[in-house]
Design an enzyme around this catalytic site. Sequence first.
Site, short mmCIF file in Angstrom:
data_model
loop_
_atom_site.label_atom_id
_atom_site.label_comp_id
_atom_site.label_asym_id
_atom_site.label_seq_id
_atom_site.Cartn_x
_atom_site.Cartn_y
_atom_site.Cartn_z
N ASP A 219 0.86 -1.18 0.00
CA ASP A 219 0.00 0.00 0.00
C ASP A 219 0.90 1.23 0.00
O ASP A 219 2.02 1.18 0.49
CB ASP A 219 -0.87 0.04 1.26
CG ASP A 219 -1.65 -1.25 1.47
OD1 ASP A 219 -2.01 -1.89 0.46
OD2 ASP A 219 -1.90 -1.61 2.64
N ASP A 259 -1.42 -2.61 -4.46
CA ASP A 259 -2.48 -3.08 -3.56
C ASP A 259 -3.29 -1.87 -3.10
O ASP A 259 -3.90 -1.21 -3.94
CB ASP A 259 -1.88 -3.89 -2.39
CG ASP A 259 -2.96 -4.64 -1.62
OD1 ASP A 259 -3.93 -5.09 -2.25
OD2 ASP A 259 -2.85 -4.77 -0.40
N ASP A 263 -4.50 1.95 3.66
CA ASP A 263 -5.28 0.90 4.33
C ASP A 263 -5.10 1.02 5.84
O ASP A 263 -4.01 1.30 6.32
CB ASP A 263 -4.81 -0.49 3.87
CG ASP A 263 -5.29 -0.83 2.45
OD1 ASP A 263 -5.94 0.02 1.82
OD2 ASP A 263 -5.00 -1.95 1.99
N ARG A 316 -13.49 0.50 -3.07
CA ARG A 316 -13.03 0.66 -1.69
C ARG A 316 -12.71 2.11 -1.34
O ARG A 316 -11.57 2.43 -1.01
CB ARG A 316 -11.78 -0.19 -1.42
CG ARG A 316 -11.93 -1.64 -1.73
CD ARG A 316 -10.68 -2.42 -1.33
NE ARG A 316 -10.82 -3.83 -1.62
CZ ARG A 316 -9.86 -4.75 -1.47
NH1 ARG A 316 -8.67 -4.36 -1.03
NH2 ARG A 316 -10.07 -6.00 -1.74
CA CA Z 1 -3.06 -3.68 1.78
CA CA Z 2 -4.34 -7.50 -1.25
#
Ligand code: CA
Ligand code: CA
Length: 447
Positions: A219, A259, A263, A316
């Site tokens: 991330d 990714d 997060d 998301r």
């Molecule tokens: Ca992640």
């Molecule tokens: Ca993932």
Amino acid sequence: MSAAMAVAGALIISGPAGASPNPLADPAAQTARTPLERQILSQGNGWASEGTGTTGGAAAEDSNVYDVSTKAELLAAFTNAGSQAKIVRVHGTIDANTAPDGSPLTCENYAEGTGYSLEQYLQAFHPASYGLSQKPVGPQEDARRLAAAKQAKSIRWDIPSNTTIVGATPESSISGAALRINGATNVIVRNLTVRDAADCFPSWDPTDGAEGNWNSEYDLLQVINKATNVWIDHSEFTDAPNLDSSQPHYFGRQYQVHDGAVDVTNGSDLVTMSFNRFSDHDKLLLIGSTDSLTRGDPGKLRVTIHHNVFENVGQRAPRVRFGQVDVYNNHFKVTEDSTIPYGYTLGAGFESHLHAEANAFTLPAGIDAANIIGRFKGTAITTIANAVNGEITDLRAEYNAAAVPADQLAADDSWTPTLRTQVHPAQAVPGLLHKSTGPIFTAGGEG
Ligand code: CA
Ligand code: CA
């Protein structure tokens, strides 16, 4: 009259006339003259203002203020002086994929000596021979993991507790890094561009979905392992210039080198994201990575997301498990020329408590309001006074009208957000945010 004087008899700030008031002694004394890197999160500004509040490195001694323009300087700044308050000002572009001497590191460099080659990996796990029923096992998967560990060691950087990290100039950015706030507390990220945390070694998972998927590890910024009190403000998070659409497909699936963007997982809590720009990224903000009740997530994962712009984002934004997440006054823009396929914006996951109020959605023909919510085991969501293409729209009603009975979402009456700055009418949000998100470089440096 100064703010300090207003607190009659309680607080006396002495010193030469014209000295800057200390915002740590009196948050109300924080003014436009307080340098950006010395500013703290105001009381009531989202979940990060709860508990002990978020001051980052505002109290740093001058010896703990670092101007960094190389990877080595940045990492030294993170390590120096332990968890003492520190300020890190980033100058120029700092590329994570570089050796200690500053020379570039390529994916081939990380793979050297491991035996990994993408060509051999593709041969070893081709669905025509390997099938889709088991995850990769064998020498090429072992080699991929070895090479991935070398890259992780190079690009995964932990921001310590009591730190404020800011971009110092319009050219400031961190590229290729997987930043983490890993078990740390009291961190401010402001005015910083963070781009392209590309994984050199995506893993093929034949069992992910009906046709398998390529998954990556990193991330742009991971808030993880019970990290608390994090304020992310006026920053930019993007895959550009390395867009997913420029990557090949293998086995008929997108070779996904990214990714998440930001997060928040593993029992982390009390995060405010404000006035950021999120662009050109698919899986954007994952809040909670598992439905498990035993990993510290229940009661945590509380996040406020306000006054951000989202552009060319796939899904998301956020996708929530467990947390009380307040999403207000954001502008979500999906355009005809978006290169990332649009999935949904608000993801109601397991035990999620999403409250979406007075956001603006700009959607092209072919995507309608019913697409904005995605359900992933969630049972409730609150949506109030949001606008779609300028019209106030009941997002939950639109979603439910298109969903089968088993996927209906009730209103979430379990909580009401209170930690808010001013809430603007949704229709005013696009104009308000047009030029006020992302890194800011005004003469006085104020926020
Ligand atoms: Ca992640
Ligand atoms: Ca993932």
